[in-house]
Design an enzyme around this catalytic site. Sequence first.
Site, mmCIF file in Angstrom:
data_model
loop_
_atom_site.group_PDB
_atom_site.id
_atom_site.type_symbol
_atom_site.label_atom_id
_atom_site.label_comp_id
_atom_site.label_asym_id
_atom_site.label_seq_id
_atom_site.Cartn_x
_atom_site.Cartn_y
_atom_site.Cartn_z
ATOM 1 N N VAL A 1 17.757 -4.562 38.467
ATOM 2 C CA VAL A 1 18.084 -4.545 39.895
ATOM 3 C C VAL A 1 17.413 -5.707 40.607
ATOM 4 C CG1 VAL A 1 18.611 -2.115 40.190
ATOM 5 C CG2 VAL A 1 16.241 -2.873 40.243
ATOM 6 N N GLU B 1 22.557 -0.337 33.351
ATOM 7 C CA GLU B 1 22.050 0.910 33.902
ATOM 8 C C GLU B 1 22.560 1.041 35.332
ATOM 9 O OE1 GLU B 1 17.679 1.527 33.375
ATOM 10 O OE2 GLU B 1 17.709 0.666 35.360
ATOM 11 N N SER C 1 17.612 -9.113 43.694
ATOM 12 C CA SER C 1 18.469 -10.210 44.126
ATOM 13 C C SER C 1 18.705 -11.220 43.012
ATOM 14 C CB SER C 1 17.880 -10.896 45.349
ATOM 15 O OG SER C 1 16.608 -11.388 45.046
ATOM 16 N N VAL C 2 17.711 -11.449 42.138
ATOM 17 C CA VAL C 2 17.920 -12.427 41.067
ATOM 18 C C VAL C 2 18.991 -11.911 40.106
ATOM 19 C CG1 VAL C 2 16.861 -13.721 39.193
ATOM 20 C CG2 VAL C 2 15.527 -13.182 41.213
ATOM 21 N N ASN D 1 6.553 -0.780 40.803
ATOM 22 C CA ASN D 1 7.671 0.180 40.781
ATOM 23 C C ASN D 1 7.657 1.019 39.508
ATOM 24 O OD1 ASN D 1 8.671 -0.929 43.211
ATOM 25 N ND2 ASN D 1 9.630 -2.585 42.059
ATOM 26 N N GLY E 1 14.451 0.891 33.191
ATOM 27 C CA GLY E 1 15.166 0.827 31.915
ATOM 28 C C GLY E 1 14.918 -0.445 31.150
HETATM 29 O O1 0RQ Z 1 5.878 -9.003 47.215
HETATM 30 O O2 0RQ Z 1 7.169 -7.194 48.297
HETATM 31 O O3 0RQ Z 1 5.026 -8.017 49.267
HETATM 32 O O4 0RQ Z 1 7.075 -9.478 49.289
HETATM 33 O O5 0RQ Z 1 6.187 -8.655 44.188
HETATM 34 O O6 0RQ Z 1 8.832 -9.671 44.127
HETATM 35 O O7 0RQ Z 1 10.021 -11.819 43.811
HETATM 36 O O8 0RQ Z 1 10.709 -10.230 45.697
HETATM 37 O O9 0RQ Z 1 11.197 -9.766 43.254
HETATM 38 O O10 0RQ Z 1 12.029 -7.611 44.373
HETATM 39 O O11 0RQ Z 1 12.988 -8.482 42.186
HETATM 40 O O12 0RQ Z 1 10.688 -7.500 42.302
HETATM 41 C C1 0RQ Z 1 9.278 -7.186 38.883
HETATM 42 C C2 0RQ Z 1 8.584 -6.005 40.941
HETATM 43 C C3 0RQ Z 1 10.198 -7.926 41.061
HETATM 44 C C4 0RQ Z 1 10.934 -5.711 40.139
HETATM 45 C C5 0RQ Z 1 9.739 -6.703 40.238
HETATM 46 C C6 0RQ Z 1 5.319 -9.752 44.510
HETATM 47 C C7 0RQ Z 1 6.160 -10.603 45.447
HETATM 48 C C8 0RQ Z 1 6.832 -9.530 46.298
HETATM 49 C C9 0RQ Z 1 8.530 -8.439 44.733
HETATM 50 P P1 0RQ Z 1 6.319 -8.386 48.627
HETATM 51 P P2 0RQ Z 1 10.213 -10.427 44.305
HETATM 52 P P3 0RQ Z 1 11.829 -8.306 43.087
HETATM 53 C C10 0RQ Z 1 16.170 -1.728 36.477
HETATM 54 C C11 0RQ Z 1 15.104 -2.165 35.548
HETATM 55 C C12 0RQ Z 1 10.688 -3.788 36.797
HETATM 56 C C13 0RQ Z 1 11.629 -2.644 36.675
HETATM 57 C C14 0RQ Z 1 12.918 -3.005 36.065
HETATM 58 C C15 0RQ Z 1 10.657 -4.565 39.173
HETATM 59 C C16 0RQ Z 1 7.093 -8.435 45.274
HETATM 60 O O13 0RQ Z 1 12.087 -6.385 39.768
HETATM 61 O O14 0RQ Z 1 10.088 -3.571 39.544
HETATM 62 O O15 0RQ Z 1 13.164 -4.070 35.553
HETATM 63 N N1 0RQ Z 1 11.037 -4.696 37.873
HETATM 64 N N2 0RQ Z 1 13.794 -2.055 36.142
HETATM 65 O O16 0RQ Z 1 5.350 -11.464 46.198
HETATM 66 C C17 0RQ Z 1 1.495 -10.110 42.415
HETATM 67 C C18 0RQ Z 1 2.624 -11.333 40.788
HETATM 68 C C19 0RQ Z 1 3.811 -11.176 41.551
HETATM 69 C C20 0RQ Z 1 3.724 -10.440 42.751
HETATM 70 C C21 0RQ Z 1 5.780 -11.102 42.448
HETATM 71 N N3 0RQ Z 1 2.633 -12.019 39.651
HETATM 72 N N4 0RQ Z 1 1.486 -10.787 41.253
HETATM 73 N N5 0RQ Z 1 2.574 -9.901 43.184
HETATM 74 N N6 0RQ Z 1 4.959 -10.431 43.269
HETATM 75 N N7 0RQ Z 1 5.098 -11.575 41.401
HETATM 76 C C22 0RQ Z 1 15.778 -0.729 37.549
HETATM 77 C C23 0RQ Z 1 15.677 0.686 37.068
HETATM 78 O O17 0RQ Z 1 15.341 0.949 35.991
HETATM 79 C C24 0RQ Z 1 15.991 1.756 38.004
#
Ligand code: 0RQ
Length: 501
Positions: A264, A288, A266-267, A378, A382
Amino acid sequence: VEERLRASALSNKVMSAQDAAKLVKDGMTLGLSGFTRAGDAKAIPLALVDRANAGEKFKVNVFTGASLGSDIDAKMSDAGIVNKRLPFQLDRTMRGHINKQDMYFVDQHLSVTAEYLRQNAIDPIDIAVVEAVAITEDGQLIPTTSVGNSPIYVQYAKQVIIELNLASYEALEGIHDIYVPEEQGKRGAIPLMNASDRIGTIGIPLDFDKVAAIVLTDQVDTPTTMAAIDDETQQIADNIIDFLRNEVKEGRLTDTLAPLQSGVGSVANAVLGGMVNSEFKDLEVYSEVLQDSVFDLIDAGKVKFASGCATSLTADKLDTVFGNLDKYKDKLCLRPQEISNHPELVRRMGLIAMNTALEFDIYGNVNSTHVAGNKMMNGIGGSGDFARAARISIFITKSYAKEGKISSVVPFVSHVDHNEHDVDVLVTEQGLADLRGLAPRQRAELIIEKCVHPDYKPALLAYVEEANTRGGQTPHVLEKAFSFHTNLSKYGQMIAPEDEK
Ligand code: 0RQ
């Protein structure tokens, strides 16, 4: 109501949400429908919050498909009524309560919750609360916009509460394919060969004796919000499309690629969206979650079939998709999450899996869940179900976070969700590293060259150089392996300021 509640034997079970919620007692485990804010049970959780806000003290375990909408996770955790939550959440407020240790969170591969229930290895479900479009004459519960874990919760719960949502789209009937595997040991192969195969029933079979209440609702799903595509997200999408194009050129894939899975956000949405104008065709999605871009691809004639366990649509898209469901009906299927995410099927069909990382390290280990090593973001969702079994397992992130104070590429990840063995390709806006067939020292060289932001290259190159003086298969300077993270907690940035070095 009669058109929706067609099993007349159940008509005497209709009651208010408040009355149905009284069935829920302190210490119970609830199995709620809901996945990426789609098809969630809404009335009963909110009635429980009302009970807590009126002063009643109780706690329940809340098991779901994945994330819930309607601020339910926020409201339930604020009300202090959640003892344990699994397998996924995506809520800022709940995340705060998890990290303050107000409640337990079990971060679980989304395909395995059903197996654990079958094995009686986790808390048994007392009450399943499941949203439905309709209940058929022959007693099948037709789910709404997600299937998630609802079939297994209904099968194993002692009691079932149905939220019959009169505002849900009737055309959803026939979209679902409910197949529930037998117990392990008694089970044959899951007979699904292609994303478009249908192997089950259109609804979840109900045991009428277990149906304790039917609550009529009319609250629609909370739409997904999607960050706009920026230059860097677009660059990541372009990098992946170039990579896939090269796979075709090298003869490893054809222009129909292989079934696509994307996480899920934006990327992920941008990557699929980028295929609208590509030469790829007759694509299949076996994922998923089905986000907006999947429907754009269907509209563009690029995707011939999309299978998922839930939709995750923005406000605009909700109406265009569900208001015109006939247009998508023969190209769409929603399945239980243990089938949409099943490693047996992921490996059989040879998926291209695209998932998200918070950070990854120079050897290819990926952290998708924990900020700075200990705070839950989060959950793994999956991504692990797909990553290990996929034909090509791709992980994506921007190369930096927090205005550049954080590098997403570090010497050693501060938490491991996907280890180096499950990661084939890493992508940032800087470039793409294809790690297949590379040994750790080769991986480090390529990852630093292709994926790291220029501001962090010198520090990572210096780390590798020092690590290599110590030898070993996967060289590390263990006392400095977390230096980026310790700098972050000490100075608020991953590189120590000049005067502190
Ligand atoms: O912080 O929310 O305070 O702005 O993390 O990062 O770049 O906006 O990206 O919303 O796609 O989230 C991995 C968390 C990325 C998500 C993750 C901070 C960044 C920002 C969000 P703010 P972005 P996204 C399908 C499969 C795992 C689950 C998965 C995720 C916030 O995509 O949960 O794949 N993925 N599920 O500033 C500290 C770092 C950081 C950081 C980014 N290295 N250290 N903070 N941020 N990198 C779903 C299901 O299974 C249902």
